[in-house]
Scaffold this motif. Sequence first.
Motif, PDB file in Angstrom:
ATOM      1  N   THR A 165       0.836  -1.207   0.000  1.00 40.04           N
ATOM      2  CA  THR A 165       0.000   0.000   0.000  1.00 40.04           C
ATOM      3  C   THR A 165       0.867   1.252   0.000  1.00 40.04           C
ATOM      4  N   ASN A 166       1.944   1.238   0.782  1.00 43.35           N
ATOM      5  CA  ASN A 166       2.863   2.371   0.808  1.00 43.35           C
ATOM      6  C   ASN A 166       3.555   2.554  -0.541  1.00 43.35           C
ATOM      7  N   LEU A 167       3.908   1.448  -1.171  1.00 41.19           N
ATOM      8  CA  LEU A 167       4.503   1.517  -2.509  1.00 41.19           C
ATOM      9  C   LEU A 167       3.566   2.206  -3.484  1.00 41.19           C
ATOM     10  N   ARG A 168       2.298   1.864  -3.418  1.00 39.85           N
ATOM     11  CA  ARG A 168       1.319   2.481  -4.307  1.00 39.85           C
ATOM     12  C   ARG A 168       1.289   4.000  -4.108  1.00 39.85           C
ATOM     13  N   LYS A 169       1.405   4.440  -2.855  1.00 42.97           N
ATOM     14  CA  LYS A 169       1.367   5.879  -2.558  1.00 42.97           C
ATOM     15  C   LYS A 169       2.557   6.611  -3.178  1.00 42.97           C
ATOM     16  N   ILE A 170       3.768   6.038  -3.069  1.00 42.11           N
ATOM     17  CA  ILE A 170       4.921   6.766  -3.611  1.00 42.11           C
ATOM     18  C   ILE A 170       4.930   6.729  -5.141  1.00 42.11           C
ATOM     19  N   PHE A 171       4.397   5.665  -5.732  1.00 50.79           N
ATOM     20  CA  PHE A 171       4.353   5.627  -7.197  1.00 50.79           C
ATOM     21  C   PHE A 171       3.252   6.559  -7.719  1.00 50.79           C
ATOM     22  N   ASP A 172       2.173   6.711  -6.978  1.00 46.96           N
ATOM     23  CA  ASP A 172       1.165   7.709  -7.347  1.00 46.96           C
ATOM     24  C   ASP A 172       1.758   9.104  -7.285  1.00 46.96           C
ATOM     25  N   PHE A 173       2.588   9.333  -6.260  1.00 49.13           N
ATOM     26  CA  PHE A 173       3.256  10.621  -6.110  1.00 49.13           C
ATOM     27  C   PHE A 173       4.170  10.898  -7.308  1.00 49.13           C
ATOM     28  N   ALA A 174       4.961   9.886  -7.709  1.00 55.91           N
ATOM     29  CA  ALA A 174       5.877  10.048  -8.840  1.00 55.91           C
ATOM     30  C   ALA A 174       5.143  10.262 -10.152  1.00 55.91           C
ATOM     31  N   ARG A 175       3.964   9.712 -10.257  1.00 56.23           N
ATOM     32  CA  ARG A 175       3.173   9.864 -11.485  1.00 56.23           C
ATOM     33  C   ARG A 175       2.636  11.286 -11.609  1.00 56.23           C
ATOM     34  N   LYS A 176       2.304  11.919 -10.468  1.00 59.05           N
ATOM     35  CA  LYS A 176       1.673  13.236 -10.495  1.00 59.05           C
ATOM     36  C   LYS A 176       2.681  14.377 -10.419  1.00 59.05           C
ATOM     37  N   GLN A 177       3.735  14.197  -9.644  1.00 59.74           N
ATOM     38  CA  GLN A 177       4.690  15.282  -9.396  1.00 59.74           C
ATOM     39  C   GLN A 177       5.923  15.156 -10.287  1.00 59.74           C
ATOM     40  N   PRO A 178       6.182  16.138 -11.153  1.00 62.01           N
ATOM     41  CA  PRO A 178       7.435  16.108 -11.918  1.00 62.01           C
ATOM     42  C   PRO A 178       8.622  16.211 -10.955  1.00 62.01           C
ATOM     43  N   CYS A 179       9.399  15.157 -10.844  1.00 64.11           N
ATOM     44  CA  CYS A 179      10.479  15.130  -9.877  1.00 64.11           C
ATOM     45  C   CYS A 179      11.437  13.991 -10.204  1.00 64.11           C
ATOM     46  N   VAL A 180      12.520  13.920  -9.448  1.00 60.77           N
ATOM     47  CA  VAL A 180      13.374  12.741  -9.433  1.00 60.77           C
ATOM     48  C   VAL A 180      13.067  12.015  -8.131  1.00 60.77           C
ATOM     49  N   LEU A 181      12.465  10.841  -8.227  1.00 57.23           N
ATOM     50  CA  LEU A 181      12.159  10.036  -7.053  1.00 57.23           C
ATOM     51  C   LEU A 181      13.300   9.049  -6.865  1.00 57.23           C
ATOM     52  N   PHE A 182      14.001   9.165  -5.739  1.00 58.03           N
ATOM     53  CA  PHE A 182      15.203   8.366  -5.495  1.00 58.03           C
ATOM     54  C   PHE A 182      14.910   7.280  -4.477  1.00 58.03           C
ATOM     55  N   LEU A 183      15.099   6.040  -4.888  1.00 58.28           N
ATOM     56  CA  LEU A 183      14.827   4.884  -4.044  1.00 58.28           C
ATOM     57  C   LEU A 183      16.142   4.158  -3.784  1.00 58.28           C
ATOM     58  N   ARG A 215       3.749   0.072 -14.752  1.00 55.94           N
ATOM     59  CA  ARG A 215       2.671   1.015 -15.070  1.00 55.94           C
ATOM     60  C   ARG A 215       3.104   2.474 -14.953  1.00 55.94           C
ATOM     61  N   LEU A 216       4.225   2.721 -14.287  1.00 52.24           N
ATOM     62  CA  LEU A 216       4.642   4.098 -14.031  1.00 52.24           C
ATOM     63  C   LEU A 216       5.093   4.792 -15.312  1.00 52.24           C
ATOM     64  N   LYS A 217       4.512   5.946 -15.550  1.00 48.31           N
ATOM     65  CA  LYS A 217       4.965   6.837 -16.619  1.00 48.31           C
ATOM     66  C   LYS A 217       5.224   8.193 -15.960  1.00 48.31           C
ATOM     67  N   PRO A 218       6.384   8.343 -15.320  1.00 46.47           N
ATOM     68  CA  PRO A 218       6.647   9.550 -14.530  1.00 46.47           C
ATOM     69  C   PRO A 218       6.808  10.786 -15.394  1.00 46.47           C
ATOM     70  N   GLN A 219       6.501  11.936 -14.812  1.00 49.07           N
ATOM     71  CA  GLN A 219       6.764  13.207 -15.486  1.00 49.07           C
ATOM     72  C   GLN A 219       8.224  13.621 -15.298  1.00 49.07           C
ATOM     73  N   GLY A 220       8.921  12.899 -14.431  1.00 47.72           N
ATOM     74  CA  GLY A 220      10.346  13.118 -14.217  1.00 47.72           C
ATOM     75  C   GLY A 220      11.079  11.800 -14.357  1.00 47.72           C
ATOM     76  N   PHE A 221      11.761  11.391 -13.275  1.00 46.32           N
ATOM     77  CA  PHE A 221      12.547  10.161 -13.298  1.00 46.32           C
ATOM     78  C   PHE A 221      12.354   9.365 -12.017  1.00 46.32           C
ATOM     79  N   LEU A 222      12.345   8.050 -12.162  1.00 43.75           N
ATOM     80  CA  LEU A 222      12.497   7.146 -11.037  1.00 43.75           C
ATOM     81  C   LEU A 222      13.932   6.637 -11.082  1.00 43.75           C
ATOM     82  N   ILE A 223      14.669   6.822  -9.974  1.00 47.84           N
ATOM     83  CA  ILE A 223      16.039   6.303  -9.880  1.00 47.84           C
ATOM     84  C   ILE A 223      16.109   5.361  -8.687  1.00 47.84           C
ATOM     85  N   ALA A 224      16.424   4.102  -8.946  1.00 52.35           N
ATOM     86  CA  ALA A 224      16.642   3.123  -7.884  1.00 52.35           C
ATOM     87  C   ALA A 224      18.127   2.836  -7.808  1.00 52.35           C
ATOM     88  N   ALA A 225      18.653   2.659  -6.601  1.00 60.48           N
ATOM     89  CA  ALA A 225      20.090   2.423  -6.419  1.00 60.48           C
ATOM     90  C   ALA A 225      20.308   1.231  -5.507  1.00 60.48           C
TER      91      ALA A 225
END
Length: 331
Positions: A165-183, A215-225
């Motif tokens: 459920t928490n994962l869904r929240k952060i991916f919803d955030f990345a979908r709506k907010q143009p940003c670099v989401l760093f995981l 399913r994620l189509k971010p307006q910015g980037f998802l970066i996992a490390a």
Amino acid sequence: MARGELMKKLLASYGRDDEFRAVAEQIIIEEEQKNNKVLARSLRKTLESGPAPKGPQPMRSLAPLIPFPEAAKDLVERVEPIHTTKDVILSAANTRVFIGLLKEFRRADDIRRRGLPVRSKLLFCGPPGCGKTICAEVFSAELGLPMYAVKLDQLISSYLGETATNLRKIFDFARKQPCVLFLDEFDALARSRDDSSEHNELRRVVNSLLLFIDRLKPQGFLIAATNLDHALDAAIWRRFDEVIWFGKPDRQLVERYLRMKFRNVPTAFDVTSRAREFDCFSYAEIERVCIQAMKAAVIEKRKEVREKDLNTALLDEKRRRAGRSQLATQP
């Protein structure tokens, strides 16, 4: 973004032409969206009739800003960039990849209009201290996008099903907010489902993670490390548009890094001549040696760093490395 926040951003950017104009442009766009066309035209005319920006203009633009969603506020935190491109030493291959990603992002609309995908999901792999986090920070600053780091301790819950459920929240955030989401520490979530030591709940989390990334189509980037790429689930790799490898620097990169660290510090010797002694060191380890050498000069009230300062700092780092190696070999 709320009008008050935009006005604060506008005032904070005063004196920095590119940022000031980007925020002003965002205010004009908001007025156009509200159908306040007369005001929008007047503001644009005023902006365009002002003095021309000085010097070459960066291609960066201010990301559209939205109110921070309550659902994600406990799971991500804003990271304010403190490093620039001058603080990063990259291999030629990685430099080429990052330049390509920046150019692609800036022409994203043109690329999509031709039915082509834009790379937006990146996986950073490599040992600790080799620049993954700093590169994510500098990359977000060059893009002109805010960077948000996922708080892993908040994301992973002891309650059954809540992590997904928490994962869904952060991916919803990345979908709506143009940003670099760093995981960071991505292997904690994406560990192989073939690992017999893992329980069924983690396997379900990996299943959800794969679905969300797909399913994620971010307006910015998802970066996992990750430092443990060997532990990742086999299905993870194809979910990322680009995999970037960060290794320990070779001799040439060490020389460049030493030159960079001492660029504003007087030295009584040629620091690059000592590069061979940093073989198999990470950037973080080299930085620690440089800082200790500089501090020795400060403590002794000297204006320049001497070779003995570097010698002592290097001996301390080798002692630290030896102790770590002994612990790793103990049963």
